[in-house]
Design an enzyme around this catalytic site. Structure first.
Site, PDB file in Angstrom:
ATOM      1  N   LYS A   1      26.001  22.721   9.836  1.00 23.84           N
ATOM      2  CA  LYS A   1      25.307  22.295   8.625  1.00 23.84           C
ATOM      3  C   LYS A   1      25.485  20.804   8.346  1.00 23.84           C
ATOM      4  O   LYS A   1      24.678  20.192   7.661  1.00 23.84           O
ATOM      5  CB  LYS A   1      25.741  23.157   7.460  1.00 23.84           C
ATOM      6  CG  LYS A   1      25.399  24.624   7.754  1.00 23.84           C
ATOM      7  CD  LYS A   1      25.295  25.482   6.558  1.00 23.84           C
ATOM      8  CE  LYS A   1      24.679  26.833   6.861  1.00 23.84           C
ATOM      9  NZ  LYS A   1      25.443  27.662   7.805  1.00 23.84           N
TER      10      LYS A   1
HETATM   11  C1  PLP Z   1      24.847  28.853   8.291  1.00 28.43           C
HETATM   12  C2  PLP Z   1      25.347  29.298   9.587  1.00 28.43           C
HETATM   13  C3  PLP Z   1      24.566  30.107  10.415  1.00 28.43           C
HETATM   14  C4  PLP Z   1      23.209  30.634  10.006  1.00 28.43           C
HETATM   15  O1  PLP Z   1      22.259  29.610   9.875  1.00 28.43           O
HETATM   16  P1  PLP Z   1      20.918  29.903   9.052  1.00 28.43           P
HETATM   17  O2  PLP Z   1      20.202  28.596   8.999  1.00 28.43           O
HETATM   18  O3  PLP Z   1      21.343  30.376   7.686  1.00 28.43           O
HETATM   19  O4  PLP Z   1      20.178  30.950   9.773  1.00 28.43           O
HETATM   20  C5  PLP Z   1      25.082  30.439  11.656  1.00 28.43           C
HETATM   21  N1  PLP Z   1      26.303  30.030  12.044  1.00 28.43           N
HETATM   22  C6  PLP Z   1      27.081  29.251  11.274  1.00 28.43           C
HETATM   23  C7  PLP Z   1      28.417  28.837  11.766  1.00 28.43           C
HETATM   24  C8  PLP Z   1      26.629  28.847  10.021  1.00 28.43           C
HETATM   25  O5  PLP Z   1      27.400  28.075   9.256  1.00 28.43           O
END
Ligand code: PLP
Length: 504
Positions: free
Chosen positions: A124
């Protein structure tokens, strides 16, 4: 380029500029913003992209969507967001490709795209280091004088990444709500120890959907908006419902493709599959947009954990959130309402149908998409899920056979790739979104490796044990939380969420 809401059924929908879309987050009708057209990349564009570094690639792609932003400012923002200070170079000698998103080749032409070398050790950061800068520019461009109060509901990783991105940014304050027990001990610790003078972190009793619904209710409440206005602020989101979160995520798929071409792993124009461990459907929707822009992606492999609502949807056409909710070792994917799926429904199925399906989801907790739409979706997407034992066994096997550590989310993605290949025989190269550092989920990773964890030892002893057993270093952003003071310990009921932003 103008943006419209997924729920607008008017023959000529209301449109906003991208600055407005980023400032608002959610559209006033409760829908999500989409661009009127997806910009296409030419063969010459791909050639040009391949000779750029990551910040240049990011600015190039962002400028196609953020058409009213000054390109030189975008370039400056990308340079600052993806700096070596924020995303240090990986020390893995086997990795290749552009910093900040190095690639590690696994057996069988599977390429783990490591998106977790930023300040919070999860993917993120790739969006949330740039998004606050995009919002700051948007506030200036729209003549906004009020403070933007960012509200975030997090299943773990978004919260900390948003706190790191927005802390001490001028004109912005941020409140993060996380579900009690729905995040890993490290994730909780990272949030509780956040620095910054414009941040607030509150635990909410319940699961991620309770927290997310609470935030959605605040956004939809006109009285609260008026009250906020009187207090000199307005609400905005950093969740992947915000367009400013999605666009930066398109970049790394295109960048990875260029790096594979440059490394001689694939020919320019050669097809790949992309696998994404999925929760809110944001990261995989970004991969879909990259495909729509012209990236030669054959299939998008949507990987889910035991909360397999998306796998079932892709297979049966029924989206049903009325099911048991499981807490898993991949908590950032413990989600029953994948908000960004609405964008796909709108793009592939049109406004009227999207409105109907969303209304049905709100009313009955489920919907059935028409066969025609499902055929279109299945021509691009395929879905697989892994249970807990399956996830741990992928982590263990990958370590044993390849000496590569995967966190539980990435392992779900890798397991899905293996299922897909076994079922279809399609051996095309795969770009696998590797979404978190294995140290962020050291407990299950150690268990999968059979490392004995002394139950009396704390969180950090566990990190050190995993590190000494594997020879992999604990990422600095995780190690340093051991000595930072805990600043936020409050726990509330979902009903109390609306009052919190007014405490700033
Ligand atoms: C947020 C997250 C996901 C999922 O991503 P989305 O965009 O919500 O589908 C997968 N793995 C990790 C480690 C995350 O932090």
């Amino acid at each position: 380029m103008l943006y419209y809401s997924t729920r607008d059924t008017a023959s000529s929908p209301r449109t906003v500029t991208v600055a407005e879309a980023i400032k608002e987050g959610l559209a006033p009708d409760g829908g999500l913003y989409l661009p009127e057209a997806v910009p296409a990349l030419s063969a010459a564009d791909f050639e040009a992209l391949c000779s750029m570094d990551y910040p240049e690639r990011a600015a190039f792609i962002l400028s196609r969507y953020l058409t009213d932003y000054d390109p030189s400012l975008l370039a400056e923002d990308c340079r600052a967001a993806y700096s070596p200070e924020k995303f240090p170079r990986t020390e893995d000698p086997a990795a290749f490709g552009a910093r900040p998103a190095p690639i590690r080749a696994l057996d069988g032409d599977i390429y783990a795209l490591e998106l977790w070398h930023g300040p919070t050790s999860a993917f993120k950061d790739m969006a949330l280091q740039i998004m606050p800068r995009l919002l700051s520019r948007a506030l200036v461009m729209t003549g906004e004088r009020r403070t933007a109060q960012i509200l975030v509901a997090t299943s773990g990783d978004t919260g900390k990444a948003a706190l790191e991105g927005y802390r001490d940014v001028e004109g912005v304050a941020i409140t993060v709500f996380y579900p009690t027990g729905g995040v890993s001990p490290m994730q909780a610790r990272q949030m509780q120890t956040t620095r910054g003078n414009n941040v607030n972190v509150v635990a909410v009793r319940g699961n991620f959907d309770d927290a997310q619904n609470g935030v959605k209710r605040i956004f939809a409440d006109r009285d609260l908006a008026e009250e906020a206005d009187l207090c000199g602020f307005f609400f905005s989101s950093a969740n992947s419902i915000n367009w400013g979160r999605l666009v930066p995520q398109i970049v790394y798929y295109i960048s990875a493709y260029c790096d594979l071409v440059k490394a001689g792993r694939i020919p320019m124009g050669g097809e790949v599959n992309v696998a994404v461990p999925t929760g809110n459907f944001g990261n995989i929707f970004a991969a879909y947009l990259a495909r729509q822009m012209g990236l030669p992606v054959k299939r998008l492999i949507c990987a889910s954990n035991r909360n397999d609502v998306l796998t079932e949807f892709i297979r049966t056409g029924v989206y049903n959130r009325e099911r048991e909710f499981y807490k898993t070792v991949s908590p950032s994917m413990d989600i029953l309402i994948s908000s960004n799926l609405e964008r796909l429904l709108r793009v592939m199925g049109g406004a009227a149908l999207t409105g109907e399906l969303m209304a049905s989801l709100g009313r009955e907790g489920k919907y059935r998409a028409p066969d025609e739409l499902m055929e279109r979706i299945r021509s691009v997407f395929t879905g697989y899920s892994l249970d807990e034992a399956g996830t741990l066994s992928v982590i263990g096997e990958t370590w044993k056979k390849e000496h590569y550590l995967t966190d539980p989310h990435t392992a779900v993605g890798l397991g899905a790739v293996k299922q897909y290949r076994a079922e279809t025989g399609d051996a095309a190269p795969v770009i696998l979104a590797s979404t978190a550092s294995p140290f962020k989920f050291a407990g299950p990773v150690s268990e999968a490796l059979g490392i004995h964890m002394d139950s009396s030892g704390g969180l950090y002893d566990g990190l050190r044990a995993l590190s000494s057993a594997t020879g992999w270093a604990v990422p600095v952003p995780l190690a340093e939380t051991e000595t930072l003071p805990v600043r936020f310990e409050r726990v509330i009921d979902p009903a109390g969420m609306a009052g919190i932003p007014f405490e700033h």
